[in-house]
Design a protein around this motif. Structure first.
Motif, PDB file in Angstrom:
ATOM      1  N   HIS A 146       0.840  -1.211   0.000  1.00 13.70           N
ATOM      2  CA  HIS A 146       0.000   0.000   0.000  1.00 13.70           C
ATOM      3  C   HIS A 146       0.875   1.261   0.000  1.00 13.70           C
ATOM      4  O   HIS A 146       0.621   2.214  -0.742  1.00 13.70           O
ATOM      5  CB  HIS A 146      -0.906   0.031   1.231  1.00 13.70           C
ATOM      6  N   LEU A 147       1.912   1.253   0.839  1.00  9.66           N
ATOM      7  CA  LEU A 147       2.789   2.443   0.885  1.00  9.66           C
ATOM      8  C   LEU A 147       3.498   2.625  -0.459  1.00  9.66           C
ATOM      9  O   LEU A 147       3.642   3.760  -0.945  1.00  9.66           O
ATOM     10  CB  LEU A 147       3.819   2.302   2.008  1.00  9.66           C
ATOM     11  N   SER A 148       3.924   1.526  -1.068  1.00  7.00           N
ATOM     12  CA  SER A 148       4.594   1.641  -2.380  1.00  7.00           C
ATOM     13  C   SER A 148       3.653   2.228  -3.419  1.00  7.00           C
ATOM     14  O   SER A 148       4.055   3.068  -4.230  1.00  7.00           O
ATOM     15  CB  SER A 148       5.062   0.271  -2.869  1.00  7.00           C
ATOM     16  N   ALA A 149       2.393   1.793  -3.391  1.00 12.11           N
ATOM     17  CA  ALA A 149       1.424   2.323  -4.368  1.00 12.11           C
ATOM     18  C   ALA A 149       1.248   3.824  -4.179  1.00 12.11           C
ATOM     19  O   ALA A 149       1.190   4.588  -5.147  1.00 12.11           O
ATOM     20  CB  ALA A 149       0.084   1.606  -4.219  1.00 12.11           C
ATOM     21  N   LEU A 150       1.192   4.259  -2.926  1.00  6.71           N
ATOM     22  CA  LEU A 150       1.011   5.694  -2.674  1.00  6.71           C
ATOM     23  C   LEU A 150       2.263   6.473  -3.091  1.00  6.71           C
ATOM     24  O   LEU A 150       2.157   7.551  -3.690  1.00  6.71           O
ATOM     25  CB  LEU A 150       0.674   5.935  -1.199  1.00  6.71           C
ATOM     26  N   ARG A 151       3.442   5.905  -2.791  1.00  6.29           N
ATOM     27  CA  ARG A 151       4.673   6.610  -3.206  1.00  6.29           C
ATOM     28  C   ARG A 151       4.737   6.711  -4.733  1.00  6.29           C
ATOM     29  O   ARG A 151       5.165   7.732  -5.280  1.00  6.29           O
ATOM     30  CB  ARG A 151       5.909   5.869  -2.681  1.00  6.29           C
ATOM     31  N   GLU A 152       4.323   5.660  -5.400  1.00  7.47           N
ATOM     32  CA  GLU A 152       4.330   5.676  -6.867  1.00  7.47           C
ATOM     33  C   GLU A 152       3.397   6.764  -7.405  1.00  7.47           C
ATOM     34  O   GLU A 152       3.642   7.337  -8.458  1.00  7.47           O
ATOM     35  CB  GLU A 152       3.872   4.313  -7.378  1.00  7.47           C
ATOM     36  N   ALA A 153       2.343   7.054  -6.647  1.00  3.97           N
ATOM     37  CA  ALA A 153       1.409   8.122  -7.034  1.00  3.97           C
ATOM     38  C   ALA A 153       1.908   9.491  -6.584  1.00  3.97           C
ATOM     39  O   ALA A 153       1.157  10.475  -6.636  1.00  3.97           O
ATOM     40  CB  ALA A 153       0.030   7.841  -6.447  1.00  3.97           C
ATOM     41  N   LYS A 154       3.172   9.552  -6.127  1.00  7.13           N
ATOM     42  CA  LYS A 154       3.812  10.815  -5.708  1.00  7.13           C
ATOM     43  C   LYS A 154       3.222  11.395  -4.426  1.00  7.13           C
ATOM     44  O   LYS A 154       3.331  12.597  -4.162  1.00  7.13           O
ATOM     45  CB  LYS A 154       3.753  11.879  -6.818  1.00  7.13           C
ATOM     46  N   VAL A 155       2.600  10.536  -3.631  1.00 11.05           N
ATOM     47  CA  VAL A 155       2.128  10.995  -2.315  1.00 11.05           C
ATOM     48  C   VAL A 155       3.332  11.220  -1.420  1.00 11.05           C
ATOM     49  O   VAL A 155       4.279  10.432  -1.414  1.00 11.05           O
ATOM     50  CB  VAL A 155       1.210   9.924  -1.681  1.00 11.05           C
ATOM     51  N   ARG A 156       3.308  12.312  -0.676  1.00 11.31           N
ATOM     52  CA  ARG A 156       4.335  12.546   0.341  1.00 11.31           C
ATOM     53  C   ARG A 156       3.850  11.913   1.636  1.00 11.31           C
ATOM     54  O   ARG A 156       2.856  12.357   2.223  1.00 11.31           O
ATOM     55  CB  ARG A 156       4.535  14.044   0.533  1.00 11.31           C
ATOM     56  N   LEU A 157       4.549  10.867   2.085  1.00  8.58           N
ATOM     57  CA  LEU A 157       4.171  10.182   3.324  1.00  8.58           C
ATOM     58  C   LEU A 157       4.918  10.794   4.492  1.00  8.58           C
ATOM     59  O   LEU A 157       6.156  10.940   4.444  1.00  8.58           O
ATOM     60  CB  LEU A 157       4.516   8.694   3.236  1.00  8.58           C
ATOM     61  N   VAL A 158       4.191  11.154   5.522  1.00  7.92           N
ATOM     62  CA  VAL A 158       4.818  11.552   6.796  1.00  7.92           C
ATOM     63  C   VAL A 158       4.832  10.275   7.619  1.00  7.92           C
ATOM     64  O   VAL A 158       3.823   9.883   8.232  1.00  7.92           O
ATOM     65  CB  VAL A 158       4.031  12.688   7.468  1.00  7.92           C
TER      66      VAL A 158
END
Ligand SMILES: Cc1cc2nc3c(=O)[nH]c(=O)nc-3n(C[C@H](O)[C@H](O)[C@H](O)COP(=O)(O)O)c2cc1C
Length: 193
Positions: A146-158
């Motif tokens: 899930h985190l990889s999918a969000l990073r791939e979508a250019k989400v900035r994760l805190v």
């Protein structure tokens, strides 16, 4: 409530999306009021469960008062006007493990996920996500995907031990503060021109 009470904005519209995770009750004081003070117009949307939590403790109404906009926790009817202006960027915080998983999979079964999911696919709309999870959530076999999918979508994760050390369920100190300053700094970075 009609929108438009906040009229002297300079930074644009910040969509704030909250889900039902610990610390949600500090959304106004930790994130929304500081963002307003920085010059954002803030439009708040909650998951249905988060809406229930904040209606019960009076924060729902207080968020509407300080933002001058309706807080959304359900979809509008096609015949109803849009209660929020279009957002220039989004913060999803706190993000429950449930909402992170659904967002990563593209599930939009509530108004909060509808907005943030569409933002992920909209060019030029920065999205910051703070997953408010524990060590058990992070050991779920689907979590890293899930985190990889969000990073791939250019989400900035805190996310990470420096901003949110993971504890076993029910082992963190009660009333632990959420990293609101880091969340605000992340959106400032992502929207700096
Ligand atoms: C008191 C309480 C605290 C909770 N805290 C968290 C939390 O910090 N992180 C989390 O991922 N889930 C937490 N949950 C579980 C979520 O509320 C639950 O998964 C819910 O279905 C999430 O709904 P939402 O993602 O649509 O807001 C908590 C539940 C309760 C009752």
């Amino acid at each position: 409530m009609q929108g438009g009470a906040v009229s002297t904005q300079t930074r644009g519209v910040l969509g704030v999306v909250g889900s039902a995770a610990g610390g949600l009750e500090s959304l106004r004081t930790g994130l929304v009021e500081p963002a307003l003070a920085l010059g954002w117009q803030v439009a708040v949307t909650l998951t249905p469960t988060a809406g229930r939590w904040l209606r019960e403790n009076g924060e729902f109404q207080r968020l509407e008062t300080v933002t001058g906009l309706s807080v959304r926790d359900e979809p509008r009817l096609p015949t109803e006007a849009r209660p929020h202006p279009p957002a220039d960027c989004y913060i999803l915080a706190p993000a429950s493990a449930n909402t992170v998983a659904k967002l990563a999979l593209g599930i939009s079964d509530n108004q909060a996920l509808t907005q943030i999911g569409e933002a992920l696919g909209t060019l030029g709309v920065p999205v910051v996500v703070f997953p408010r999870v524990n060590a058990a959530h992070a050991r779920h076999p689907a979590w890293n995907g899930h985190l990889s999918a969000l990073r791939e979508a250019k989400v900035r994760l805190v996310y990470g031990a420096d901003v949110w050390p993971l504890y076993e369920p029910r082992e963190a100190a009660p009333g632990r503060d959420l990293p609101w300053a880091e969340v605000l700094a992340a959106i400032a970075d992502d929207t700096a021109s």
